[in-house]
Design a protein around this motif. Structure first.
Motif, PDB file in Angstrom:
ATOM      1  N   SER A  92       0.729  16.920  -2.394  1.00 53.64           N
ATOM      2  CA  SER A  92      -0.521  17.170  -3.121  1.00 53.64           C
ATOM      3  C   SER A  92      -1.489  15.991  -2.957  1.00 53.64           C
ATOM      4  O   SER A  92      -2.676  16.189  -2.688  1.00 53.64           O
ATOM      5  N   GLU A  93      -0.985  14.764  -3.105  1.00 49.05           N
ATOM      6  CA  GLU A  93      -1.854  13.593  -2.997  1.00 49.05           C
ATOM      7  C   GLU A  93      -2.410  13.442  -1.592  1.00 49.05           C
ATOM      8  O   GLU A  93      -3.617  13.214  -1.409  1.00 49.05           O
ATOM      9  N   PHE A  94      -1.552  13.600  -0.578  1.00 47.62           N
ATOM     10  CA  PHE A  94      -2.013  13.335   0.780  1.00 47.62           C
ATOM     11  C   PHE A  94      -2.765  14.507   1.386  1.00 47.62           C
ATOM     12  O   PHE A  94      -3.578  14.316   2.299  1.00 47.62           O
ATOM     13  N   ASN A  95      -2.573  15.693   0.878  1.00 50.46           N
ATOM     14  CA  ASN A  95      -3.457  16.788   1.286  1.00 50.46           C
ATOM     15  C   ASN A  95      -4.871  16.541   0.773  1.00 50.46           C
ATOM     16  O   ASN A  95      -5.853  16.932   1.421  1.00 50.46           O
ATOM     17  N   ASP A  96      -4.983  15.890  -0.375  1.00 44.59           N
ATOM     18  CA  ASP A  96      -6.309  15.543  -0.888  1.00 44.59           C
ATOM     19  C   ASP A  96      -6.958  14.464  -0.021  1.00 44.59           C
ATOM     20  O   ASP A  96      -8.148  14.555   0.321  1.00 44.59           O
ATOM     21  N   PHE A  97      -6.177  13.448   0.375  1.00 44.02           N
ATOM     22  CA  PHE A  97      -6.705  12.449   1.309  1.00 44.02           C
ATOM     23  C   PHE A  97      -7.120  13.125   2.622  1.00 44.02           C
ATOM     24  O   PHE A  97      -8.155  12.789   3.210  1.00 44.02           O
ATOM     25  N   SER A  98      -6.303  14.068   3.083  1.00 40.14           N
ATOM     26  CA  SER A  98      -6.616  14.783   4.322  1.00 40.14           C
ATOM     27  C   SER A  98      -7.956  15.505   4.210  1.00 40.14           C
ATOM     28  O   SER A  98      -8.789  15.436   5.130  1.00 40.14           O
ATOM     29  N   ARG A  99      -8.150  16.185   3.126  1.00 42.85           N
ATOM     30  CA  ARG A  99      -9.397  16.928   2.933  1.00 42.85           C
ATOM     31  C   ARG A  99     -10.597  15.979   2.980  1.00 42.85           C
ATOM     32  O   ARG A  99     -11.614  16.266   3.635  1.00 42.85           O
ATOM     33  N   LYS A 100     -10.494  14.840   2.306  1.00 45.43           N
ATOM     34  CA  LYS A 100     -11.604  13.885   2.270  1.00 45.43           C
ATOM     35  C   LYS A 100     -11.910  13.337   3.664  1.00 45.43           C
ATOM     36  O   LYS A 100     -13.075  13.241   4.066  1.00 45.43           O
ATOM     37  N   VAL A 101     -10.856  12.966   4.420  1.00 46.83           N
ATOM     38  CA  VAL A 101     -11.076  12.415   5.753  1.00 46.83           C
ATOM     39  C   VAL A 101     -11.675  13.462   6.678  1.00 46.83           C
ATOM     40  O   VAL A 101     -12.613  13.196   7.437  1.00 46.83           O
ATOM     41  N   ARG A 102     -11.139  14.698   6.628  1.00 51.11           N
ATOM     42  CA  ARG A 102     -11.638  15.742   7.526  1.00 51.11           C
ATOM     43  C   ARG A 102     -13.060  16.158   7.179  1.00 51.11           C
ATOM     44  O   ARG A 102     -13.816  16.589   8.046  1.00 51.11           O
ATOM     45  N   GLU A 103     -13.457  16.021   5.917  1.00 50.27           N
ATOM     46  CA  GLU A 103     -14.832  16.340   5.535  1.00 50.27           C
ATOM     47  C   GLU A 103     -15.791  15.208   5.872  1.00 50.27           C
ATOM     48  O   GLU A 103     -16.883  15.430   6.397  1.00 50.27           O
ATOM     49  N   GLN A 104     -15.392  13.976   5.569  1.00 48.82           N
ATOM     50  CA  GLN A 104     -16.320  12.849   5.673  1.00 48.82           C
ATOM     51  C   GLN A 104     -16.318  12.184   7.044  1.00 48.82           C
ATOM     52  O   GLN A 104     -17.300  11.538   7.428  1.00 48.82           O
ATOM     53  N   HIS A 105     -15.215  12.320   7.787  1.00 44.74           N
ATOM     54  CA  HIS A 105     -15.085  11.578   9.047  1.00 44.74           C
ATOM     55  C   HIS A 105     -14.731  12.505  10.203  1.00 44.74           C
ATOM     56  O   HIS A 105     -14.051  12.104  11.145  1.00 44.74           O
ATOM     57  N   ASN A 106     -15.225  13.713  10.131  1.00 47.30           N
ATOM     58  CA  ASN A 106     -15.021  14.684  11.197  1.00 47.30           C
ATOM     59  C   ASN A 106     -15.937  14.338  12.370  1.00 47.30           C
ATOM     60  O   ASN A 106     -17.122  14.059  12.186  1.00 47.30           O
ATOM     61  N   TYR A 107     -15.413  14.356  13.580  1.00 45.68           N
ATOM     62  CA  TYR A 107     -16.247  14.008  14.730  1.00 45.68           C
ATOM     63  C   TYR A 107     -17.408  14.975  14.941  1.00 45.68           C
ATOM     64  O   TYR A 107     -18.399  14.614  15.578  1.00 45.68           O
ATOM     65  N   ARG A 108     -17.306  16.167  14.416  1.00 44.99           N
ATOM     66  CA  ARG A 108     -18.456  17.063  14.517  1.00 44.99           C
ATOM     67  C   ARG A 108     -19.641  16.483  13.749  1.00 44.99           C
ATOM     68  O   ARG A 108     -20.787  16.569  14.197  1.00 44.99           O
ATOM     69  N   ARG A 109     -19.371  15.873  12.618  1.00 45.22           N
ATOM     70  CA  ARG A 109     -20.442  15.195  11.885  1.00 45.22           C
ATOM     71  C   ARG A 109     -20.974  14.006  12.679  1.00 45.22           C
ATOM     72  O   ARG A 109     -22.175  13.726  12.679  1.00 45.22           O
ATOM     73  N   ARG A 110     -20.077  13.294  13.364  1.00 40.62           N
ATOM     74  CA  ARG A 110     -20.519  12.170  14.181  1.00 40.62           C
ATOM     75  C   ARG A 110     -21.429  12.655  15.318  1.00 40.62           C
ATOM     76  O   ARG A 110     -22.431  12.019  15.645  1.00 40.62           O
ATOM     77  N   VAL A 111     -21.054  13.778  15.940  1.00 42.63           N
ATOM     78  CA  VAL A 111     -21.876  14.330  17.019  1.00 42.63           C
ATOM     79  C   VAL A 111     -23.250  14.735  16.492  1.00 42.63           C
ATOM     80  O   VAL A 111     -24.280  14.460  17.123  1.00 42.63           O
ATOM     81  N   ASP A 112     -23.278  15.414  15.345  1.00 40.70           N
ATOM     82  CA  ASP A 112     -24.563  15.780  14.739  1.00 40.70           C
ATOM     83  C   ASP A 112     -25.437  14.544  14.550  1.00 40.70           C
ATOM     84  O   ASP A 112     -26.635  14.549  14.863  1.00 40.70           O
ATOM     85  N   CYS A 113     -24.833  13.483  14.017  1.00 42.51           N
ATOM     86  CA  CYS A 113     -25.564  12.234  13.774  1.00 42.51           C
ATOM     87  C   CYS A 113     -26.081  11.647  15.081  1.00 42.51           C
ATOM     88  O   CYS A 113     -27.255  11.262  15.175  1.00 42.51           O
ATOM     89  N   LEU A 114     -25.233  11.589  16.096  1.00 41.82           N
ATOM     90  CA  LEU A 114     -25.630  11.000  17.366  1.00 41.82           C
ATOM     91  C   LEU A 114     -26.790  11.755  18.001  1.00 41.82           C
ATOM     92  O   LEU A 114     -27.797  11.151  18.402  1.00 41.82           O
ATOM     93  N   PHE A 115     -26.676  13.066  18.098  1.00 45.44           N
ATOM     94  CA  PHE A 115     -27.734  13.848  18.742  1.00 45.44           C
ATOM     95  C   PHE A 115     -29.033  13.756  17.952  1.00 45.44           C
ATOM     96  O   PHE A 115     -30.123  13.736  18.531  1.00 45.44           O
ATOM     97  N   ARG A 116     -28.931  13.699  16.637  1.00 44.60           N
ATOM     98  CA  ARG A 116     -30.138  13.580  15.814  1.00 44.60           C
ATOM     99  C   ARG A 116     -30.811  12.232  16.072  1.00 44.60           C
ATOM    100  O   ARG A 116     -32.049  12.131  16.168  1.00 44.60           O
ATOM    101  N   GLU A 117     -30.025  11.171  16.184  1.00 43.57           N
ATOM    102  CA  GLU A 117     -30.585   9.827  16.357  1.00 43.57           C
ATOM    103  C   GLU A 117     -31.224   9.621  17.727  1.00 43.57           C
ATOM    104  O   GLU A 117     -32.215   8.896  17.854  1.00 43.57           O
ATOM    105  N   ILE A 118     -30.674  10.249  18.769  1.00 38.45           N
ATOM    106  CA  ILE A 118     -31.181   9.973  20.107  1.00 38.45           C
ATOM    107  C   ILE A 118     -32.156  11.023  20.613  1.00 38.45           C
ATOM    108  O   ILE A 118     -32.705  10.887  21.714  1.00 38.45           O
ATOM    109  N   SER A 119     -32.377  12.074  19.824  1.00 39.56           N
ATOM    110  CA  SER A 119     -33.312  13.137  20.277  1.00 39.56           C
ATOM    111  C   SER A 119     -34.748  12.624  20.280  1.00 39.56           C
ATOM    112  O   SER A 119     -35.138  11.807  19.453  1.00 39.56           O
TER     113      SER A 119
END
Length: 309
Positions: free
Chosen positions: A282-309
């Motif tokens: 239960s505890e580590f599934n919660d950590f998993s959810r937070k990491v996958r939401e906040q540090h997902n590479y799809r979010r990183r890609v969105d950020c990168l393309f937005r910054e360099i467009s």
């Protein structure tokens, strides 16, 4: 941001000689849409794991959002030989997550990299405040860009044994002895050594009752968090980590399982042994959810393309 004339640059690119030591899928990877090409240079199993995840997030972006029409983007990664020999793109980036052989003197790394790299980067992607300040003082535009994860998740496997979320011999021997010494000779201990694809490593993490982790000295002193932390936590696997003062700041939440001594390590390991599997899950599934939401590479890609467009 001001970039070179892209038409002129594309003509120059076509005149550059090919490099015989560049092998697709070995030391560079390319992800394409009609009017966008992302080429990523890197080497080594750890770098490969990062690049594959980031590349899949790029492909997901192309499928769901379409072509951002960014021409030729070249990203150098890590600190192994391929990072020093990128091709010339319309825009060249350096994603700084490693110090290579200068891990014990990280303040020298950027100057050394710039002296040796074949194409000077236009922008440096920085995983921490310290690296960002260093790059800006050297005259570069920067984007704050920590590592992350993609394709790591809890799988509901039965878990047993102790894993080392790293490669043996990559950290200073005193640190490894503190974290691994009491467990390294146990029959239920195993270290990461050979996985090439995220799915393989995700399955391996999901079989472990607990994992042990460390940072290289340059990463730790400069506030970076390595990829193993994001991957392990995203898989829902308990991680006991050698103390890192900037870890919670980067993760965005408090992470309690950090130790500074062998005694603390043994106490924390005993705590996990005494807890029920349901409580840990239960505890580590919660950590998993937070990491996958906040540090997902799809979010990183969105950020990168937005910054360099």
């Amino acid at each position: 941001m001001s970039f070179p004339n892209r038409f002129v640059q594309r003509i120059l690119n076509s005149l550059l000689p090919s490099r015989g030591n560049q092998v697709p899928g070995e030391n560079y990877w390319q992800y394409n849409a009609a009017d966008t090409s992302i080429t990523i240079h890197g080497g080594g199993l750890g770098d490969l794991m990062i690049i594959r995840q980031f590349g899949r997030a790029i492909q997901n972006y192309f499928r769901s959002q379409g072509d951002p029409e960014l021409e030729d983007i070249v990203i150098s990664t890590g600190a192994m030989a391929p990072a020093y020999e990128p091709v010339q793109g319309d825009l060249n980036l350096f994603w700084w997550w490693s110090f290579g052989n200068l891990d014990d003197s990280p303040e020298r790394f950027l100057d050394d990299y710039l002296d040796r790299v074949s194409v000077r980067p236009d922008i440096i992607l920085c995983p921490s405040e310290t690296t960002e300040k260093e790059a800006q003082q050297a005259g570069f535009e920067t984007i704050r860009f920590p590592l992350g994860t993609y394709a790591f998740e809890p799988l509901g496997f039965d878990r047993s044994g102790i894993g080392y979320a790293g490669t043996l011999g990559h950290k200073i021997s005193k640190k490894e002895e503190m974290m691994l010494g009491p467990y390294r000779d146990s029959p239920n201990f195993e270290s990461v050594s050979h996985f090439r694809f995220p799915e393989e490593l995700n399955c391996w993490y999901n079989t472990k009752k607990v994992t042990l982790g460390m940072h290289k000295e340059g990463q730790k002193s400069w506030g970076m968090v390595n990829n193993r932390v994001f991957e392990t936590l995203a898989s829902g696997t308990p991680l006991i980590l050698k103390k890192h003062d900037n870890l919670s700041n980067v993760l965005g939440f408090e992470y309690p399982y950090q130790v500074s001594s062998g005694d603390e390590l043994r106490d924390t390991m005993q705590e996990f042994r005494q807890r029920s599997d349901q409580s840990i899950r239960s505890e580590f599934n919660d950590f998993s959810r937070k990491v996958r939401e906040q540090h997902n590479y799809r979010r990183r890609v969105d950020c990168l393309f937005r910054e360099i467009s």
